[in-house]
Design an enzyme around this catalytic site. Structure first.
Site, short mmCIF file in Angstrom:
data_model
loop_
_atom_site.label_atom_id
_atom_site.label_comp_id
_atom_site.label_asym_id
_atom_site.label_seq_id
_atom_site.Cartn_x
_atom_site.Cartn_y
_atom_site.Cartn_z
N ASN A 75 1.07 -1.12 0.12
CA ASN A 75 0.09 0.03 -0.11
C ASN A 75 0.79 1.24 0.11
OD1 ASN A 75 -1.82 2.26 0.51
ND2 ASN A 75 -2.35 1.23 2.81
N LYS B 229 0.25 4.27 -0.48
CA LYS B 229 -0.36 5.67 0.30
C LYS B 229 -0.12 6.72 -0.66
CE LYS B 229 -0.22 3.11 4.67
NZ LYS B 229 -0.11 3.74 6.12
N HIS C 83 -9.39 1.20 4.98
CA HIS C 83 -8.20 1.31 5.74
C HIS C 83 -8.54 2.40 6.92
CE1 HIS C 83 -4.06 2.59 6.66
NE2 HIS C 83 -3.79 1.52 6.02
N GLY D 291 2.38 2.34 10.92
CA GLY D 291 3.07 3.47 10.71
C GLY D 291 3.88 3.92 12.13
N SER E 162 3.36 -2.07 10.46
CA SER E 162 4.83 -2.12 10.78
C SER E 162 5.45 -3.41 10.53
CB SER E 162 5.30 -1.76 12.10
OG SER E 162 4.55 -0.29 12.38
P1 PGA Z 1 2.68 0.27 7.75
O1 PGA Z 1 1.35 0.60 6.85
O2 PGA Z 1 3.24 -0.93 7.04
O3 PGA Z 1 3.55 1.44 7.25
O4 PGA Z 1 2.73 0.22 9.32
C1 PGA Z 1 0.55 -0.55 6.83
C2 PGA Z 1 -0.78 -0.16 6.00
O5 PGA Z 1 -1.23 1.03 6.65
O6 PGA Z 1 -1.44 -0.75 5.26
#
Ligand code: PGA
Length: 252
Positions: free
Chosen positions: A9, A11, A97, A175, A215
């Site tokens: 993803n 983003k 999400h 995140g 994460s």
């Molecule tokens: P992250 O995000 O791996 O940066 O924690 C995961 C997500 O939001 O799908």
């Protein structure tokens, strides 16, 4: 048999040329090394979707959108429809999400409409669920996830539910660099699978892919994916760097 999926993803990140490079790198890597039985999905921002579907054509890498309108078509300025996504060969779409829930107030009811419209246009929803930290700390995490699935997914007939992919993403892990422990992930994935069995049947529960997100990185992916009910990952930050993303794919 359920599919093992690693989905990136992206983003709201990357300029066009950077997106172009990253898609090429991923395709090259998969062409050369294979994907080890993993369905690799990349979810770039809308303006790069067609580029991604063009580059990945016939390459064992699939493309997903990060969002979709709940409406079919018409006067909805700024929105992107499921029909449009389908027309450029987008296979998956992330729905629900936690960032959409938080910043755009998307409710379970509203998300059920997005799930429906994806399925109508033969796009596979990757439906995200997960609790915030206070809900976990107060022991409500199972109820929260149950409610999200009940209100957004369990209205589906079995033939449609079978097409859905679920991503468990504890919001406190997204995140933040704090990952759910392997036990926390497995425990929630079993809980979700049991809910599917209660609402449909054991076979459908066994065949549903349940991804972990939050994460997930090259250091922890192997341990998370070793759990029998963790069928892959929805990867945010670590999907923006080709090397990290390959290492996660290669963790299976
Ligand atoms: P992250 O995000 O791996 O940066 O924690 C995961 C997500 O939001 O799908």
């Amino acid at each position: 048999m359920r599919k093992i999926i690693v989905a990136g993803n992206w983003k709201m990140n990357k300029a066009f040329h950077e997106a172009d490079d990253l898609v090429f790198d991923i395709v090259k890597h998969i062409d050369k090394n294979g994907a080890n039985g993993v369905e690799v999905v990349i979810c770039p921002p809308f303006p790069y979707l067609e580029l991604a579907t063009d580059i990945t054509e016939n390459d064992g890498v699939f493309v997903g959108a990060q969002n979709v309108s709940n409406q079919e078509s018409g006067a909805y300025t700024g929105e992107i429809s499921a029909m449009m996504l389908k027309s450029i060969e987008v296979k998956y779409c992330i729905v629900g999400h936690s960032e959409r829930r938080k910043y755009f107030n998307e409710s379970n009811q509203f998300l059920s409409e997005k799930v429906n419209i994806c399925l109508k246009h033969e796009i596979i929803p990757i439906f995200c669920c997960g609790e915030v930290l206070e809900e976990r700390n107060s022991g409500n995490h199972f109820d929260v996830v149950k409610n999200q699935l009940t209100e957004s997914l369990f209205h589906l007939e079995a033939k449609d539910f079978k097409k859905v992919v679920i991503a468990y993403e504890p919001v406190w892990a997204i995140g933040t660099g704090v990952t759910a422990t392997s036990e926390q992930a497995q425990e929630m994935h079993v809980f979700i699978r049991n809910l599917i069995e209660e609402n449909y049947n054991k076979r459908i529960a066994n065949d549903t892919s349940i991804l972990y997100g939050g994460s997930c990185n090259p250091q922890n992916a192997k341990e998370l994916f070793a759990n029998p009910d963790v069928d892959g990952g929805l990867i945010g930050g670590a999907s923006l760097k080709a090397d990290d993303f390959y290492k996660i794919i290669d963790s299976f």
